[in-house]
Design an enzyme around this catalytic site. Structure first.
Site, PDB file in Angstrom:
ATOM      1  N   CYS A   2       0.891  -1.169  -0.046  1.00 16.50           N
ATOM      2  CA  CYS A   2      -0.056   0.045   0.084  1.00 16.50           C
ATOM      3  C   CYS A   2       0.670   1.271  -0.037  1.00 16.50           C
ATOM      4  CB  CYS A   2      -0.827   0.021   1.254  1.00 16.50           C
ATOM      5  SG  CYS A   2      -1.802   1.522   1.172  1.00 16.50           S
ATOM      6  N   GLU A 106      -3.463   1.426  -5.912  1.00 15.89           N
ATOM      7  CA  GLU A 106      -2.521   0.504  -6.302  1.00 15.89           C
ATOM      8  C   GLU A 106      -2.500   0.605  -7.831  1.00 15.89           C
ATOM      9  OE1 GLU A 106      -0.002  -1.171  -5.784  1.00 15.89           O
ATOM     10  OE2 GLU A 106      -0.713  -1.721  -3.975  1.00 15.89           O
TER      11      GLU A 106
END
Length: 210
Positions: A2, A106
């Site tokens: 992340c 992402e």
């Protein structure tokens, strides 16, 4: 992994307003309040977080990332599967926190290209990612608390985008993550239940101009 996430502190959502109000009162007059980021949050930025104080939830401002020895690079994520094995994380296993978010980002690799996605649990305005924090020293001897976000295997719907995702806690697991103590064996058993891929539906939207 992340590498960025999103939290709009100006959003008219009761849960976000409560966190912001508590932080604003606590940090009134502090330069940290001005540094706290809203919107897309990057590593090394200061962000709203929830920690345990006397077995109560308390809103705090933490800095994303634990610096390496050279203090220029930072560790921003910790693999949930190994936090009890790695000394850096096992030494702060009681310093657990909740990182409020409205989504995370992402990138899907396609050859030399990367496509950015905004990802969140479906029908969820605010959620909490599992984190660990510790006191760190910045340049100039400034002491603050820095955090890492725990990651796990990706949910089925986003496996085609990336092979990791942040640990998103179920509502009924948030306080267990914050407050539960015990032996390493007991914590390992607890974490095997809490720190899993998200089991509900997930939305992944392509972000233009990434």
């Amino acid at each position: 992994m992340c590498g960025r996430y999103f939290l709009n502190l100006d959003e008219n959502i009761e849960e976000i307003k409560k966190i912001l109000d508590e932080i604003s009162q606590k940090y009134e007059g502090s330069p940290l309040l001005q540094k706290m980021k809203s919107g897309e949050i990057f590593p090394t930025e200061f962000a709203a977080s929830i920690v345990s104080k006397d077995f109560q939830r308390e809103a705090e401002i933490l800095r994303w990332g634990l610096p390496l020895q050279n203090k220029k690079e930072v560790i921003i994520n910790a693999r949930a599967e190994t936090i009890l094995e790695k000394p850096l994380f096992s030494s702060i296993i009681s310093n657990r926190c909740l990182i409020p978010a409205q989504g995370f980002f992402e990138w899907k690799k396609d050859g030399s290209k990367k496509q950015k996605f905004f990802i969140k649990p479906k029908d969820c305005n605010v959620f909490y990612m599992a984190g660990l924090y510790k006191r760190i020293e910045l340049e100039g001897g400034i002491l603050v608390d820095g955090f890492v976000i725990l990651t796990t295997e990706p949910a089925e719907e986003i496996k085609h985008i990336h092979n990791r995702m942040p640990v998103i806690l179920k509502k009924e697991h948030e306080d267990l993550w914050l407050f539960e103590n015990g032996s390493t064996k007991a914590l390992k058993s607890l974490f095997s239940v809490l720190l899993k891929p998200w089991e509900g539906e997930i939305e992944a939207v392509e972000v233009k101009n990434n």
